[in-house]
Write a protein that holds these residues in place. Structure first.
Motif, PDB file in Angstrom:
ATOM      1  N   ALA A 114     -31.942  -3.353 -32.289  1.00 15.83           N
ATOM      2  CA  ALA A 114     -30.720  -4.244 -32.043  1.00 15.83           C
ATOM      3  C   ALA A 114     -29.402  -3.487 -32.943  1.00 15.83           C
ATOM      4  O   ALA A 114     -28.459  -3.680 -32.697  1.00 15.83           O
ATOM      5  CB  ALA A 114     -31.076  -5.283 -32.570  1.00 15.83           C
ATOM      6  N   PHE A 157     -37.433 -10.041 -29.415  1.00 16.09           N
ATOM      7  CA  PHE A 157     -36.060  -9.567 -29.321  1.00 16.09           C
ATOM      8  C   PHE A 157     -35.305 -11.057 -29.230  1.00 16.09           C
ATOM      9  O   PHE A 157     -34.097 -10.813 -29.144  1.00 16.09           O
ATOM     10  CB  PHE A 157     -35.721  -8.795 -28.117  1.00 16.09           C
ATOM     11  N   LEU A 161     -31.018  -9.786 -29.352  1.00 16.85           N
ATOM     12  CA  LEU A 161     -30.502  -9.287 -28.021  1.00 16.85           C
ATOM     13  C   LEU A 161     -30.556 -10.510 -27.007  1.00 16.85           C
ATOM     14  O   LEU A 161     -31.392 -11.222 -27.000  1.00 16.85           O
ATOM     15  CB  LEU A 161     -30.880  -8.008 -27.673  1.00 16.85           C
ATOM     16  N   ALA A 232     -26.779  -6.178 -26.221  1.00 17.65           N
ATOM     17  CA  ALA A 232     -26.376  -6.211 -27.369  1.00 17.65           C
ATOM     18  C   ALA A 232     -24.977  -7.369 -27.388  1.00 17.65           C
ATOM     19  O   ALA A 232     -24.156  -6.970 -26.604  1.00 17.65           O
ATOM     20  CB  ALA A 232     -25.924  -5.203 -28.211  1.00 17.65           C
TER      21      ALA A 232
END
Length: 233
Positions: A114, A157, A161, A232
């Motif tokens: 990230a 994640f 993200l 992102a």
């Protein structure tokens, strides 16, 4: 492993995976200044397919724990840069420099992945499903794939993200005996052969029945993976 991987990828057996990776990466590659980082680059095949699908060739960094893999991928993709690194450690890459990060059958480091992505950049992760190469797993020569890998990656994640809708790639391929052996040898299961019988586990996937010395045919092998795309913020 690299030689076997090159044979499999050059054969087109994994073309549906490579095409899906390229399709997922394409929206984030804008112009020649775009930057692609391939973490676990191997032979550089997936970066090459992504670059071929892009409107203009991106700048590419090939990164792998294996110096041989970095050399191979840089030779395959002329003009690319390379670095030997440990994906699990802090990455020697600056903040927010990558438009696309590839992680195809490779270890993951969510905070670092990230960190190196630019806003709007994309991370493409490919993980196998339990049925992936199941026909080659009979006899215990290949390591099993645990279930729920995609779900686990999405959880890793979460909060870092934004996840897009996962894509499931499923195909039945019909490799030659040599290609079936390469499918085995391209992964960690290649190290699980028995030294007592003088052959690697790949022999059990190349169309030979060692119990009676007769040949057998591999009619079809399942290719089944999840392609996960993260953006992102």
């Amino acid at each position: 492993m690299l030689v076997a991987r090159d044979a499999v990828l050059a054969s087109g057996l994994y073309a549906p995976i490579a095409d899906a990776v390229a399709e997922a990466a394409s929206p984030a590659l804008h112009g020649p200044s775009a930057a692609l980082i391939d973490l676990g680059s191997g032979t550089g095949h997936y970066s090459g397919v992504v670059a071929a699908h892009a409107r203009s060739r991106p700048r590419m960094l090939m990164a792998d724990r294996s110096p041989a893999a970095v050399r191979w991928s840089m030779l395959a993709e002329r003009g690319s840069d390379g670095v030997v690194l440990d994906t699990w450690a802090p990455l020697p890459i600056r903040d927010a420099v990558a438009d696309v990060v590839l992680d195809v059958f490779a270890p993951r480091n969510p905070p670092e992945f990230a960190r190196i992505l630019r806003p709007g950049g994309r991370l493409i992760v490919v993980v196998p499903r339990p049925e992936h190469l199941r026909e080659l797993r009979t006899g215990g020569r290949m390591l099993d794939v645990p279930g729920g890998k995609a779900t686990a990656v999405l959880e890793q994640f979460s909060g870092l993200l934004h996840a897009l809708e996962p894509r499931h790639i499923h195909a039945i391929v019909r490799p030659t005996p040599a290609q079936a052996a390469a499918l085995h040898d391209m992964g960690p299961s290649a190290h699980h052969g028995s030294p007592e019988d003088g052959h690697s586990g790949a022999d059990d996937t190349n169309g030979t029945d060692h119990a009676n010395g007769t040949a057998r045919t591999v009619d079809g092998i399942t290719v089944s993976v999840d392609v996960l795309t993260f953006v992102a913020r």
